[in-house]
Design an enzyme around this catalytic site. Structure first.
Site, PDB file in Angstrom:
ATOM      1  CB  CYS A 120      24.606 -53.859  93.931  1.00 49.87           C
ATOM      2  SG  CYS A 120      25.678 -52.645  93.384  1.00 49.87           S
ATOM      3  CB  CYS A 130      26.585 -49.645  92.107  1.00 55.73           C
ATOM      4  SG  CYS A 130      27.416 -50.868  91.054  1.00 55.73           S
ATOM      5  CE  LYS A 195      32.264 -54.348  93.344  1.00 50.62           C
ATOM      6  NZ  LYS A 195      30.961 -54.263  92.825  1.00 50.62           N
ATOM      7  NE  ARG A 205      31.577 -54.448  85.684  1.00 47.97           N
ATOM      8  CZ  ARG A 205      32.225 -53.237  85.803  1.00 47.97           C
ATOM      9  NH1 ARG A 205      32.790 -52.590  84.664  1.00 47.97           N
ATOM     10  NH2 ARG A 205      32.777 -53.015  87.006  1.00 47.97           N
ATOM     11  NE  ARG A 217      30.072 -51.480  88.256  1.00 53.02           N
ATOM     12  CZ  ARG A 217      28.814 -51.472  87.628  1.00 53.02           C
ATOM     13  NH1 ARG A 217      28.354 -50.253  87.336  1.00 53.02           N
ATOM     14  NH2 ARG A 217      28.572 -52.607  87.172  1.00 53.02           N
ATOM     15  CD  GLU A 233      35.677 -47.117 101.030  1.00 49.27           C
ATOM     16  OE1 GLU A 233      34.996 -47.570 101.798  1.00 49.27           O
ATOM     17  OE2 GLU A 233      35.692 -46.090  99.908  1.00 49.27           O
ATOM     18  CE  LYS A 248      33.753 -58.045  93.315  1.00 53.39           C
ATOM     19  NZ  LYS A 248      32.515 -57.645  93.109  1.00 53.39           N
ATOM     20  CB  SER A 274      33.966 -62.941  86.869  1.00 52.61           C
ATOM     21  OG  SER A 274      34.366 -61.710  86.622  1.00 52.61           O
TER      22      SER A 274
END
Ligand code: PBG
Ligand code: ZN
Length: 327
Positions: A120, A130, A195, A205, A217, A233, A248, A274
């Site tokens: 990325c 990205c 995602k 981040r 995003r 997708e 994700k 995270s």
């Protein structure tokens, strides 16, 4: 079959029965450890919102990878914090880039460990997006060449697998063709196919210095409200040549994972991100939950929902629990 003929508690009455009828068994084989590589030597910067996780210089990163490998974890996923950022993320495909160095070092020390690289631009661009930005717009097609270049440079450095996380349309085709043209036809692609545009990425981040400097995003990552779109997708990425499909985040999207398990016959990965990690660590610290048990229950639920592999910051901790058979 109704009570009193059927008594579900019969097969729950002792540990041996429970083991015999257990449908989902987590193993270290299922785990992939994400790691953050940074320049310098003997660096181990704690990430405040992810207790137990660090930005690691390559020497220390190799040590952590070895610890994981020795616990039976087959793979790591590498992220890089470059020395400098620019508008085009040039350091992402530099031969002496941070991920390229980390890949070489891990493969040198642990040739049998699978090294996957995140492909990325957001850690490498000064705007933190990205993709390439022109007049405030994140450009799709102009980004594809760069992603392909990054993937090739990772594979040439020795990466066993590349994992594009950018969510540009057509990136699997672009990367597959570029790899094949470079005689890297045996390098598999793990696609971050479903995602979502998630607030659960917050701690990452902070760890990777990759927050967007303007906007968000939402024009490229998926809307959390959508489920059918995940099938489109994923199907698209399968047709473009992806080898593994990822969902994700994991926990808030177990329905997506279960749905894709039915629809897609490729291996599925789930990224226990995270924020999912941070929530468990925080509640544990407050004394509100048993962190170890919640960790194991969470990872088991992700596997039960359909994941063949789980990217998780808990990988080492969970592998230790599995090894001690204390769960
Ligand atoms: C960047 C990337 C992100 C994560 C992995 N790759 C964050 C983002 O999209 O902003 C998140 C991982 C995590 O939260 O653990 N493309
Ligand atoms: Zn990104």
């Amino acid at each position: 079959m109704l009570f009193p003929d059927y008594r579900p508690r019969r097969l729950r009455q002792n540990a041996a029965f429970r083991r015999m009828v257990r449908e989902t068994v987590l193993s270290a084989d299922d785990l992939i450890l994400p790691l953050f590589a940074i320049g310098g030597s003997n660096v181990q910067n704690p990430i405040p919102s992810m207790p137990g996780q660090y930005q690691l210089s390559v020497d220390n990163l190799v040590k952590t990878a070895k610890e994981a490998f020795d616990l039976g974890i087959p793979a790591v996923m590498l992220f890089g914090l470059p020395d400098k950022k620019d508008a085009f993320g040039t350091r992402a495909h530099a031969r002496d880039g941070i991920v390229q160095k980390a890949v070489k070092a891990v493969k040198n020390k642990l040739p049998e460990m699978v090294v996957i690289t995140d492909v990325c631009l957001c850690q490498y661009t000064d705007h933190g997006h990205c993709g390439i930005v022109t007049n405030g717009i994140i450009e799709n097609d102009a980004t594809l060449d760069l992603l392909a270049k990054i993937a090739i440079s990772h594979a040439k450095a020795g990466a066993d697998m590349v994992a594009p996380s950018d969510m540009m349309d057509g990136r699997i085709t672009a990367i597959r063709e570029a790899l094949d043209e470079s005689q890297l036809e045996n390098t598999p692609i793990m696609s971050y196919a479903a995602k979502y545009c998630s607030a659960y990425y917050g701690p990452f981040r902070e760890a990777a210095h990759s927050a967007p400097q303007f906007g968000d995003r939402r024009t490229y990552q998926m809307d959390p409200a959508n489920s059918r779109e995940a099938i489109r997708e994923a199907t698209m990425d399968v047709e473009e040549g992806a080898d593994i499909i990822m969902v994700k985040p994991a926990l808030p999207y177990l329905d997506i994972l279960a749905r894709l398990r039915d629809e897609i016959d490729l291996p599925l990965a789930a990224y226990n991100v995270s924020g999912e990690y941070a929530m468990i660590k925080a509640a544990e610290k407050m004394g509100w939950i048993d962190g170890r048990k919640v960790m194991m229950e969470t990872l088991t639920s992700i596997k039960r929902a359909g994941a063949d592999m789980i990217l998780t910051y808990f990988a080492i901790e969970a592998a230790k629990v599995l090894k001690e058979r204390t769960f």
